[in-house]
Design a protein around this motif. Structure first.
Motif, PDB file in Angstrom:
ATOM      1  N   GLY A   1       0.787  -1.231   0.000  1.00 15.48           N
ATOM      2  CA  GLY A   1       0.000   0.000   0.000  1.00 15.48           C
ATOM      3  C   GLY A   1       0.814   1.274   0.000  1.00 15.48           C
TER       4      GLY A   1
ATOM      5  N   GLU B   1       2.919   2.880  -2.346  1.00 18.90           N
ATOM      6  CA  GLU B   1       3.332   2.736  -3.732  1.00 18.90           C
ATOM      7  C   GLU B   1       4.620   3.513  -4.016  1.00 18.90           C
TER       8      GLU B   1
ATOM      9  N   THR C   1      -1.009   7.607   0.882  1.00 19.78           N
ATOM     10  CA  THR C   1      -2.422   7.990   0.790  1.00 19.78           C
ATOM     11  C   THR C   1      -2.835   8.795   2.024  1.00 19.78           C
ATOM     12  N   PRO C   2      -3.892   9.614   1.910  1.00 19.65           N
ATOM     13  CA  PRO C   2      -4.221  10.551   2.997  1.00 19.65           C
ATOM     14  C   PRO C   2      -4.550   9.881   4.330  1.00 19.65           C
ATOM     15  N   ASN C   3      -4.862   8.589   4.323  1.00 22.20           N
ATOM     16  CA  ASN C   3      -5.206   7.918   5.578  1.00 22.20           C
ATOM     17  C   ASN C   3      -3.978   7.457   6.354  1.00 22.20           C
TER      18      ASN C   3
ATOM     19  N   ARG D   1      -6.101  22.806   8.225  1.00 23.59           N
ATOM     20  CA  ARG D   1      -6.441  22.795   6.805  1.00 23.59           C
ATOM     21  C   ARG D   1      -7.098  24.118   6.391  1.00 23.59           C
TER      22      ARG D   1
ATOM     23  N   GLU E   1      -2.766  18.317   8.819  1.00 25.00           N
ATOM     24  CA  GLU E   1      -4.082  18.132   8.196  1.00 25.00           C
ATOM     25  C   GLU E   1      -4.502  16.677   8.245  1.00 25.00           C
ATOM     26  N   ARG E   2      -3.539  15.808   8.072  1.00 24.34           N
ATOM     27  CA  ARG E   2      -3.841  14.377   8.000  1.00 24.34           C
ATOM     28  C   ARG E   2      -3.918  13.733   9.388  1.00 24.34           C
TER      29      ARG E   2
ATOM     30  N   ASP F   1     -13.369  19.883   4.927  1.00 24.25           N
ATOM     31  CA  ASP F   1     -12.038  20.144   5.493  1.00 24.25           C
ATOM     32  C   ASP F   1     -11.247  18.864   5.717  1.00 24.25           C
ATOM     33  N   HIS F   2     -11.427  17.883   4.809  1.00 24.16           N
ATOM     34  CA  HIS F   2     -10.662  16.639   4.934  1.00 24.16           C
ATOM     35  C   HIS F   2      -9.703  16.515   3.744  1.00 24.16           C
ATOM     36  N   PRO F   3      -8.453  16.114   4.005  1.00 18.45           N
ATOM     37  CA  PRO F   3      -7.479  16.056   2.909  1.00 18.45           C
ATOM     38  C   PRO F   3      -7.870  15.082   1.794  1.00 18.45           C
ATOM     39  N   ALA F   4      -8.758  14.122   2.085  1.00 17.16           N
ATOM     40  CA  ALA F   4      -9.168  13.203   1.027  1.00 17.16           C
ATOM     41  C   ALA F   4      -9.794  13.975  -0.129  1.00 17.16           C
TER      42      ALA F   4
ATOM     43  N   MET G   1      -7.868  14.700  -3.285  1.00 19.53           N
ATOM     44  CA  MET G   1      -7.696  13.676  -4.304  1.00 19.53           C
ATOM     45  C   MET G   1      -8.522  14.011  -5.547  1.00 19.53           C
TER      46      MET G   1
ATOM     47  N   ARG H   1      -3.720  -3.906  -5.716  1.00 22.35           N
ATOM     48  CA  ARG H   1      -2.719  -3.300  -4.830  1.00 22.35           C
ATOM     49  C   ARG H   1      -3.448  -2.500  -3.773  1.00 22.35           C
ATOM     50  N   PRO H   2      -3.006  -2.564  -2.510  1.00 25.45           N
ATOM     51  CA  PRO H   2      -3.683  -1.791  -1.465  1.00 25.45           C
ATOM     52  C   PRO H   2      -3.659  -0.299  -1.785  1.00 25.45           C
ATOM     53  N   SER H   3      -4.750   0.365  -1.493  1.00 22.87           N
ATOM     54  CA  SER H   3      -4.821   1.808  -1.720  1.00 22.87           C
ATOM     55  C   SER H   3      -5.812   2.411  -0.740  1.00 22.87           C
ATOM     56  N   TYR H   4      -6.253   3.610  -1.010  1.00 22.51           N
ATOM     57  CA  TYR H   4      -7.173   4.260  -0.082  1.00 22.51           C
ATOM     58  C   TYR H   4      -8.239   5.036  -0.834  1.00 22.51           C
TER      59      TYR H   4
END
Ligand SMILES: [Zn+2]
Lengths: 804, 353
Positions: A29, A31, A161-163, A341, A358-359, B149-152, B155, B260-263
């Motif tokens: 995960g 990458e 990734t953001p998480n 943020r 932020e994260r 207000d979330h960094p996601a 994306m 592949r692992p991701s989010y």
């Protein structure tokens, strides 16, 4: 996130090649998106400039005598930033530099040169090409420069990734590697706080936005450049080296992931730190030199008088560590992510610190990072860490606890994972079992894994650590017997598209947003209807949601004609967007915000394809109408009429409304001259726009069989002269009305003629009639009688004169 | 007399053999059977034959005439066969001239891919669901696990709309969820579908999506297809199965898939999906950066929070979802390297595909 493999291997000494590391991390995960090799080889060495003299006739070249430990070499050099006695980086003859240049013996200005003295850029270390890389005076002559810089190294570009803010650090990636390989992590040295009173006061006025604030003080620091290996490490990871103290905070950041900030304690008014909201409009000059006006929503670090930093985003200039700094106040804090943020966005800042806060950082790592950074400052800048710490942490956060059932994990993953493996995997990433048994166990989550709050999060951890390739491939039998039927709209759409393709229309797909001036141009002087506007379009050409497919098609015509083709037939099937409630999607939780109607647009211009058998005629209205008629026929739409109409965008003399029953289903005709001019298309451009949703509703694409006729037909022709203004539809109507016995099977107009000998203002038309009775063979007498009735009607009602 | 008959027939035979057409045959007929023809003349000469010889001689003459008529018929057939043969040889067509063709219109390459995708998923038991492109933040982000207000949210670069329209029903006024935007993915259809239908749900939702981005691999508008399958007993193995079946149906049976692992905020676990590059057969080439693999879509098990948010019991129901860029799939199939060319609508591009 850039990761140094050399550093990573210091933290987790795995025996894996670079390729294997990339593979393992990517499939867990993290990458690995890119990599950079940083190496100089054995041939770039520390050398002392023994003598340097300008070359006669050159304004910048010098002849240097250089000692590389093996002998003295004559090297021609163009730099100015060195003096005799300096130790510099020399590439020996035969060396290939990172940029690909190979060092050979050469003659410059007639002077022999064997070797090259290098700038940081020539060594691929940074963009600095202002002069030679000067090494510390006590460097061992002949030592490979690579060794002095802590090279060779490989840098991975890891997509985090953001998480996973925990993985925005070398320690985080090392933990991951450890979980994957079982090799334990080697934790770095720290300077624990101990106890003592610090010469500084910290008040946190907004503990919600700043749940923890730790301050340490380091006394008697020396500010100067960091060792070359530290500078190289920072540069290779994309951070500019500044000075020993700032570099130490950045090394700690890259190592642990936790942002830290160093203040010059003596520049803080009353040696105080106040964590508070800014006053609306309060000014601060941040480290990037910009003066900013703050908002009351911004959290600041202030001293007794003024803000000295934007909390968690960027420090301020007034309290910056400078060459004269003696006492450093080190800040290690935890800030609330959403607030960071908002502030970062409001001020257009995106920093290493704000990216992480932020994260979500964590309160526990804040403490560890303070201790580690104190150690690093002393290592790089000397001085002494004062015992004790200020730690404002009013409500300590208990560890997150999660119940996990291995059977549930197996069910979600679709493969049996033994309980023992689930437990081993969770322990490998730092979870601790608290209570419960094999079937259901409660776990404590480590502070840095804020993303793990539910059982399903743990399922993902187990899955990715054991590898997604362990999940089998299974086909669910759901579909069998339940496959969706082919619905009438799908059938009608396919039939309509086939009809358009048979006519030669190419399908286009345009952006849904258009230039508003193009929409306005369509309405030719009349006010354009309300439009939905994009608040942040990429260009003004994409500022309005389209109300019609025509602007896009007209742009396509003009684009293509400029590139050569002689004839164009284009269609688009897509949505238009109207700022009103959508009648098809009623109010309720599933209402659609706007009316997104499906339309079909057609555009036709130029000439038909030419061949040796003919062709080459210009397209006209009847080509377009024929295409529309065939389309409607293919879709099974009946009761179609065309009526003249005057509407914006279309030429008033050559346009029609398509009527299905009593409803208007579309428009077709020639482009209005002003529209043609605006879009730079030929005047002979023909357009249609049809309401596709309506047409689908009216279509009956599956037709019924009515039997093959059993009795023969009688064919008769009928030609007559009539006023030129009488529309064809009127004549057909009269002919059909005369046929009260329903014998008329088909009427075809096969000739239309104007000009001599037909009188001025008249036209001659000839129809072929097919007559048939369903139940008997029609007699000549019956046919003659019907023709006579038709004649009489046409003569009486339309003043037609039958021709022999 | 017998000799004379033999001689006349012999002459007639050779004259007919050399007759080239109907006219010459007619001339021969007249010569022998005409008013003063030599064969018809024999009948007149019967008078001079002794009475007891007449029946025999008469028969000889009649036979000779019949024989001559047979010869005539044969000669006529010959001539007509020869003339047919000559005709067949004469009328040679230039078969290399181009045929009379119709100009066939082409479907846009993206719309061709749409049809294939819908067809493939219909075979797997999915039906097509639809949703608006002008969407509320509520469905595009909030209900999919992207809080404000979330960094996601970084994306997906979002186009917002400045036009005011009525807010989503039941959302408190002034909240973030009421913000109108152009949907950034087809995933809001998941939410709409689940709110309106009890499980099981098996849908695909193809359509246009928007992100404020423009370069060789990004256009501000592109197409996605969403796939959602929620019912009891669904596992990640079913996700793999559906993905694998789809990839093989779309690109060919030799194509392999890997996860592949991701989010993604709305799936857990989440996975990026790679396919073995169909053009180089997974051996590695410039397009796949010599890896043999190409990233084609994002997927995962539907996040229990999303299920709970639409009123499903996440303990009872599980599901998977994925979203694929249709344009990219179409580009891969046809060897197109610039995404922007899909929306320039140059007929020289359109008519090749
Ligand atoms: Zn390839």
């Amino acid at each position: 996130m850039r990761i140094s493999l050399r550093w990573l291997r210091e933290l987790c000494p795995v025996l894996l090649s670079d390729d294997e590391m990339a593979q393992r991390l990517t499939f867990a995960g993290l990458e690995v998106e890119g990599r950079e090799r940083r190496a100089l080889g054995e041939g770039v060495v520390a050398a002392r400039v023994v003598k340097s003299a300008p070359i006669a006739g050159s304004d910048h070249l010098s002849i240097c005598q250089v000692d590389d430990g093996e002998g003295t070499h004559q090297v021609v050099c163009g730099a100015q930033n060195y003096a005799e006695g300096d130790v510099v980086a020399m590439a020996r003859v035969g060396v290939r530099l990172p940029g690909g240049v190979e060092i050979r013996k050469a003659k410059l200005r007639g002077v022999e040169s064997s070797g090259m003295l290098c700038s940081p850029r020539e060594l691929g270390l940074s963009d600095d090409h202002s002069g030679l890389l000067i090494l510390p005076p006590r460097t061992r002559i002949g030592a490979p420069v690579e060794e002095l810089l802590g090279l060779p190294d490989t840098i991975f570009e890891v997509n985090v990734t953001p998480n996973r803010p925990d993985a925005l650090s070398h320690l985080g990636v090392a933990r991951e590697l450890s979980a994957l390989t079982g090799v334990p992590v080697r934790m770095p040295f720290t300077q624990p706080a101990g106890s003592g009173e610090l010469p500084a006061r910290v008040d946190v006025e907004d503990p919600q936005r700043c749940p923890r604030y730790i301050a340490r003080v380091i006394d008697n620091v020396r500010i100067g450049p960091s060792p070359l290996s530290i500078q190289e490490r920072l540069r290779s990871l994309g951070v500019r080296p500044i000075n020993t103290v700032v570099d130490a905070t950045n090394i700690a950041l890259l190592e642990l992931g936790h942002p830290l900030h160093a203040f010059d304690l003596d520049k803080l008014a009353q040696n105080r730190i106040v964590v508070r909201r800014a006053r609306e409009g309060e000014p601060i000059t941040t480290l990037d030199g910009k003066e900013r006006k703050l908002s009351a929503d911004d959290l600041v670090i202030a001293d007794a008088e003024k803000p000295v930093g934007l909390a968690g985003v960027m420090g301020g200039q007034t309290s910056e560590v400078s060459p004269t700094t003696k006492r450093v106040l080190l800040e290690s804090a935890m800030f609330e992510p959403k607030g960071i943020r908002r502030t970062a966005r409001r001020h257009g800042l995106h920093t290493e610190a704000s990216h992480r806060f932020e994260r979500g950082m964590d309160e526990e790592t804040a403490a560890f990072a303070a201790d580690r950074c104190a150690e690093l400052i002393v290592e790089l800048a000397g001085g002494r860490v004062l015992p004790g710490a200020v730690d404002r942490y009013p409500s300590p956060k208990p560890p997150t606890r999660v119940w996990v059932r291995p059977a549930r994990i197996s069910a979600v993953l679709g493969t049996r994972v033994p309980s023992a493996e689930v437990e081993q995997r969770l322990e490998s990433i730092g979870l601790r079992p608290l209570e419960g048994g094999e079937e259901r166990r409660l776990w404590a989550v480590p502070s840095w894994r804020g993303d793990l709050t539910r059982e399903i999060d743990c399922a993902e951890e187990v899955a990715r650590l054991r590898g997604y390739e362990t999940i089998p491939i299974a086909i669910h039998p759901a579909g069998i017997g339940e496959t969706a039927a082919i619905r009438a709209p799908e059938r009608a759409t396919a039939a309509g598209r086939a009809a358009l393709a048979a006519h030669g229309f190419d399908e286009v797909i345009n952006y849904s947003f258009v230039a508003e001036r193009d929409l306005v141009a369509l309405y030719v002087g009349q006010p354009a209807p309300a439009v939905i506007r994009v608040a942040n379009p990429l260009t003004a050409e994409q500022g309005a949601m389209r109300l019609s497919l025509l602007p896009g098609l007209l742009r396509n015509v003009s684009y293509n004609l400029a590139r050569g083709p002689h004839g164009l037939e284009l269609y688009e099937l897509g949505r238009i967007y109207l700022p009103m409630p959508d009648p098809r999607h009623p109010q309720g939780p599933l209402a659609w915000p706007a009316y997104e109607a499906n339309h079909l647009g057609l555009a036709l211009t130029g000439r038909k394809p030419k061949s040796w058998t003919g062709g080459g005629e210009p397209f006209d209205f009847y080509d377009l109408k024929g295409a529309v008629e065939d389309l409607l026929e293919a879709m099974g739409i009946e009761g179609v009429r065309f009526a003249p109409i005057e509407v914006p965008a279309f030429h008033p003399a050559t346009s029609a409304a398509l009527l299905v029953g009593d409803s208007r289903a579309g428009l077709l005709g020639q482009a209005h001259p002003q529209v043609a001019e605006h879009f730079e298309v030929p005047p002979q451009t023909f357009l249609a726009e049809l309401n596709w949703d309506f047409l689908l509703g009216a279509s009956r694409p599956l037709k019924s069989f009515h039997g093959v006729p059993k009795f023969p037909a009688v064919e008769r022709d009928l030609a007559f002269v009539v006023d030129a203004g009488v529309p064809a539809e009127k004549l057909l109507e009269e002919i059909r009305t005369a046929d009260s016995a329903h014998l008329l099977e088909e009427v075809t107009l096969f000739d239309l003629y104007r000009g001599a000998p037909v009188p001025e203002g008249k036209k001659s038309m000839a129809f072929g009639l097919t007559l048939r009775a369903a139940d008997r063979t029609l007699t000549d007498a019956e046919a003659d009688a019907l023709i006579a009735r038709i004649r009489a009607r046409l003569e009486k009602n339309l003043g037609a004169r039958i021709r022999a | 007399m017998i000799e004379q008959i033999e001689k006349l027939l012999g002459q007639a035979r050779s004259e007919l053999a050399s007759a080239a057409d109907e006219k010459q045959i007619e001339a021969v007929r007249v010569k022998y059977l005409g008013k003063s023809g030599s064969l018809s003349g024999l009948r007149k000469a019967m008078g001079s034959v002794p009475a007891q010889e007449r029946p025999r001689m008469g028969k000889l003459v009649t036979d000779a005439i019949a024989q001559f008529e047979g010869l005539l018929e044969e000669a006529r057939k010959n001539v007509s066969r020869k003339s047919l043969e000559a005709d067949l040889q004469r009328e040679k067509l230039d078969v290399t001239l181009p045929g009379r063709r119709l100009e066939r219109g082409r479907r846009h390459v993206v719309s061709q891919a749409f049809d294939d995708i819908i067809e493939i998923f219909a075979r797997l038991g999915f039906h097509v669901a639809d949703g608006p492109e002008i969407e509320w933040d509520l469905y595009n982000f909030e209900k999919l696990g992207f809080p404000s207000d979330h960094p996601a949210r970084d994306m997906q670069d979002t186009f917002f709309l400045e036009t005011r329209l009525p807010p989503p029903p039941g959302s408190p006024p002034g909240t973030h969820g009421q913000q109108l935007l152009l949907r950034t993915h087809t995933s809001p259809v998941q939410v709409r579908e689940m709110i309106s239908h009890p499980p099981p749900v098996r849908i695909i939702a193809p359509g246009k999506v928007y992100r404020s981005d423009s370069d060789i691999t990004h256009t501000p508008m592109f197409h996605q297809v969403e796939c959602l399958h929620v019912e009891e007993g669904i596992s990640m193995a079913h996700l793999r199965g559906t993905l694998d079946a789809f990839a093989k149906a779309f690109f060919g049976p030799q194509v392999k898939t890997r996860l592949r692992p991701s989010y993604f905020p709305f799936t857990e676990p989440s996975a990026e999906v790679d396919i073995s590059h169909p053009l180089c057969d997974g051996k590695g080439c410039r397009v796949c950066k010599f890896s043999g693999w190409l990233e084609v879509l994002g997927s995962g098990m539907v996040n229990p929070d999303v299920l709970e948010g639409v009123g499903y019991d996440p303990e009872k129901y599980t599901g998977y979802a994925f979203g694929a860029g249709i344009d990219r799939l179409a580009m891969l199939r046809h060897g197109i390297d610039d995404l922007r060319s899909l929306f320039e609508n140059d007929v020289r591009f359109l008519e090749q595909l």
